[in-house]
Design an enzyme around this catalytic site. Structure first.
Site, PDB file in Angstrom:
ATOM      1  N   CYS A 114       0.784  -1.078  -0.016  1.00 35.33           N
ATOM      2  CA  CYS A 114       0.054  -0.003  -0.049  1.00 35.33           C
ATOM      3  C   CYS A 114       0.821   1.249   0.089  1.00 35.33           C
ATOM      4  CB  CYS A 114      -0.861   0.017   1.009  1.00 35.33           C
ATOM      5  SG  CYS A 114      -2.018   1.285   1.262  1.00 35.33           S
ATOM      6  N   ASN A 221      -0.882  -9.178  -9.971  1.00 36.02           N
ATOM      7  CA  ASN A 221      -2.069  -8.224  -9.637  1.00 36.02           C
ATOM      8  C   ASN A 221      -1.769  -6.805 -10.649  1.00 36.02           C
ATOM      9  OD1 ASN A 221      -2.715  -5.960  -6.966  1.00 36.02           O
ATOM     10  ND2 ASN A 221      -4.369  -7.010  -7.833  1.00 36.02           N
ATOM     11  N   GLY A 222      -3.063  -6.287 -10.944  1.00 40.95           N
ATOM     12  CA  GLY A 222      -2.958  -5.000 -11.419  1.00 40.95           C
ATOM     13  C   GLY A 222      -3.517  -4.833 -12.884  1.00 40.95           C
ATOM     14  N   ASP A 223      -4.504  -3.945 -12.863  1.00 44.61           N
ATOM     15  CA  ASP A 223      -5.342  -3.660 -14.170  1.00 44.61           C
ATOM     16  C   ASP A 223      -5.955  -5.031 -14.769  1.00 44.61           C
ATOM     17  OD1 ASP A 223      -4.727  -1.013 -13.652  1.00 44.61           O
ATOM     18  OD2 ASP A 223      -3.623  -0.693 -15.430  1.00 44.61           O
TER      19      ASP A 223
END
Length: 322
Positions: A114, A221-223
């Protein structure tokens, strides 16, 4: 929910590692502030999601406060396998939090990704100093935290994973991952952007390199917004799992192959949310996300300002027969 609000008899839980040994890419619902709570996890499991994460929980507050435990972690017998994600910066605090949830969950995940300076926790924003993405610059600390959990939790099926972002110098990321692997981490989720990057293209090539450098499962992970995206990322990276956040908010039936949220899924959400006593703001916001692609601008102007559950139910019935 812990203690009096949860059955204390430990039920037979699913072993998350069995999913990664299946030979298929594991379909995962990401930890999402406010959103990836029990009711939403129940919904996405009906539509092909294999593994769900809780929203991120600040471990120190969770250990210290019974109120925090009851408000931040709710589960039931059908909510498995489930991973509880914690923000922590001290090994023993993470271990204490893991010990509390161990009888009711299938693993814990350490948030090392994060990038925000503040975390949303218990309906408030709290300073995030020392938490989240800054941990990717402290590989020895991450290694120590993983090792402590691995050594102090007796159940060998209980997983300890981490979720990270990448460094601009990928060698540093690989070093971090290899240290975590040596400490006994179960798997690593890689968001393919650096801390500084927000909307830039995801570096799937970096995820592929990390996957090739380790022997444990790697989750990409991502888009990832559609099932086709998930399949493409799996092909590009060789990742063992695909984690989705906003794509599932917009279409909880994504993993079942639907290109937009089917009306049956909206009906399921209404039924589940009402059964779980979901607060109106959460109930309404989920519907706003789900209906984004299937409503006109004029419809959105009306639906998005509705202010009660009854008004929402009437609207859905009148316009969609739900």
């Amino acid at each position: 929910m812990i203690g009096d609000n949860l059955e204390t008899k430990q039920c037979q839980l699913n072993d998350p590692m069995e999913l990664f040994n299946s030979g298929q890419a594991v379909k995962i619902c990401a930890p999402m502030v406010r959103y990836s709570k029990l009711a939403f996890r129940t919904l996405v499991r009906r539509y092909g999601c294999d593994l769900c994460y809780t929203p991120m929980i600040v471990a120190a507050d969770f250990v210290r406060s019974a109120k925090a435990r009851d408000s931040e972690f709710t589960t039931n017998k059908g909510d498995h396998p489930v991973i509880v994600q914690f923000a922590a910066k001290e090994a023993q605090v993470l271990c204490d939090a893991a010990s509390i949830v161990c009888p009711f969950a299938d693993g814990v995940d350490l948030n090392c990704g994060c990038p925000q300076r503040f975390f949303f926790f218990q309906e408030r924003w709290a300073m995030a100093e020392g938490y989240g993405a800054c941990l990717i610059n402290k590989p020895e600390l991450v290694q120590d935290m993983v090792r402590h959990v691995r050594n102090q939790i007796d159940d060998p099926r209980f997983s300890i994973s981490i979720k990270i972002r990448i460094h601009e110098d990928l060698k540093r990321t690989i070093d971090l991952c290899q240290k975590a692997e040596a400490a006994g981490v179960s798997w690593i989720t890689v968001h393919g952007r650096s801390v500084e990057e927000r909307h830039q293209p995801v570096h799937y090539d970096a995820i592929k390199t990390i996957k090739q450098s380790l022997s444990i499962p790697i989750v990409a992970n991502g888009d990832i917004k559609t099932l086709k995206d998930a399949e493409n990322v799996h092909h590009l990276t060789g990742a063992d799992g695909i984690m989705v956040a906003r794509g599932l908010l917009a279409n909880p039936a994504m993993f079942a192959g639907y290109e937009e949220t089917p009306l049956k899924c909206i009906q399921d959400w209404v039924d589940i949310a009402l059964e779980h006593g979901t607060p109106f703001s959460c109930f309404h916001h989920h519907l706003m996300y789900m209906m984004e692609r299937i409503t006109s601008k004029q419809e959105k102007r009306v639906f998005n300002v509705l202010s009660s559950t009854s008004a929402v139910l009437d609207y859905l019935n009148d316009h969609y027969g739900v």
